[in-house]
Design a protein around this motif. Structure first.
Motif, short mmCIF file in Angstrom:
data_model
loop_
_atom_site.label_atom_id
_atom_site.label_comp_id
_atom_site.label_asym_id
_atom_site.label_seq_id
_atom_site.Cartn_x
_atom_site.Cartn_y
_atom_site.Cartn_z
N VAL A 133 7.35 28.10 44.33
CA VAL A 133 8.13 28.58 43.19
C VAL A 133 7.91 30.09 43.06
CG1 VAL A 133 8.45 28.44 40.69
CG2 VAL A 133 7.88 26.38 42.00
N ALA A 188 8.21 33.60 40.98
CA ALA A 188 8.26 34.08 39.60
C ALA A 188 8.02 35.58 39.59
CB ALA A 188 7.20 33.37 38.75
N THR A 240 -1.11 33.94 37.16
CA THR A 240 -0.76 33.00 38.22
C THR A 240 -1.34 31.62 37.93
OG1 THR A 240 -0.66 34.74 39.89
CG2 THR A 240 -0.93 32.48 40.69
N THR A 261 0.96 28.43 36.98
CA THR A 261 0.86 27.32 37.94
C THR A 261 0.54 26.02 37.25
OG1 THR A 261 0.13 28.80 39.71
CG2 THR A 261 -0.35 26.46 39.99
N VAL A 272 6.23 25.02 36.66
CA VAL A 272 6.02 24.99 38.09
C VAL A 272 5.98 23.56 38.61
CG1 VAL A 272 4.40 25.57 39.95
CG2 VAL A 272 4.81 27.20 38.10
N ARG A 331 3.07 21.98 43.41
CA ARG A 331 3.88 23.10 43.89
C ARG A 331 3.07 24.40 43.82
NH1 ARG A 331 9.46 22.83 40.75
NH2 ARG A 331 10.24 24.00 42.53
N LEU A 363 2.85 28.70 43.53
CA LEU A 363 3.52 29.79 42.82
C LEU A 363 3.34 31.11 43.55
CD1 LEU A 363 4.96 30.76 40.16
CD2 LEU A 363 2.66 31.32 39.32
N VAL A 368 10.64 32.60 35.57
CA VAL A 368 10.37 31.54 36.54
C VAL A 368 11.64 30.73 36.68
CG1 VAL A 368 8.89 29.63 37.20
CG2 VAL A 368 7.98 31.43 35.74
#
Length: 212
Positions: free
Chosen positions: A136, A138, A155, A159, A164, A168, A170, A188
């Motif tokens: 993902v 962002a 982060t 996350t 998110v 997954r 980030l 995001v």
């Protein structure tokens, strides 16, 4: 007839030149013309089991545009004849180690005079690739560059959020924009969290100027 519907019809016809008929569901819904083209390329590559090769070629195409703007200008030149466009596409395809799906896609875009949005298409294709890999992307916008410790905390926080999703990864990028004055703006996907000073000032001004 909407431009999106026209694009879908054109791509359906054009993509048959370089893709099989196996059904493939893209990992992400993208909108706009560039999203439609990127999705068509992703689907065609997946059908032909050449997604890694096409992804590599698209990455090299992005790098080529950054490092050699003349190549980009030549590729999107509207005055080129069909023959000239095909020759340029062949050269660029070789530079990017592109396969028949990649080259056929560029030819399809050229045939419908849509090479002017090729950079947006490469960006949208990257979004599809990232989504397929559980990545993902962002951005966090700040008035000044954020330090490593702050980025690490952000982060971790993003996350762990539902935005998110479990399992997954980030990829967070810091964008500097002095106009926000302070605070941060987090984007995001299609979600935005605006904690900037400029946004707060705008809200306060509205409150002060709104009749009671």
């Amino acid at each position: 007839m909407s431009s999106m519907f026209k694009a879908s019809k054109l791509l359906s016809a054009g993509s048959r030149r370089f893709a099989s008929t196996t059904s493939v569901k893209p990992p992400l819904d993208l909108y706009g013309l560039s999203g439609t083209y990127a999705t068509a390329l992703y689907t065609a590559a997946a059908k032909e089991n050449s997604l890694p090769a096409v992804s590599t070629a698209m990455g090299k195409l992005q790098s080529l545009f950054v490092n050699d703007k003349r190549s980009r200008d030549i590729l999107v030149d509207p005055t080129l004849t069909v023959s000239d466009k095909n020759e340029v596409i062949s050269i660029i395809s070789k530079k990017c180690d592109g396969n028949t799906v990649f080259k056929g896609f560029l030819e399809t875009m050229a045939g419908y005079n849509r090479l002017d949005i090729i950079e947006d298409v490469t960006s949208d294709f990257q979004k599809l690739k990232n989504a397929s890999e559980g990545l993902v992307e962002a951005t966090v916008t700040s008035a000044k560059p954020l330090d490593a410790a702050t980025l690490k905390k952000l982060t971790s926080s993003i996350t762990d959020s539902s935005v998110v999703g479990k399992g997954r990864k980030l990829k967070l990028t810091n964008v500097v924009d002095e106009s926000i004055k302070g605070g941060i703006v987090v984007n995001v996907g299609d979600k935005t969290l605006d904690l900037s000073v400029s946004s707060m000032l705008y809200k306060y001004n509205n409150l002060l100027t709104t009749p009671v």
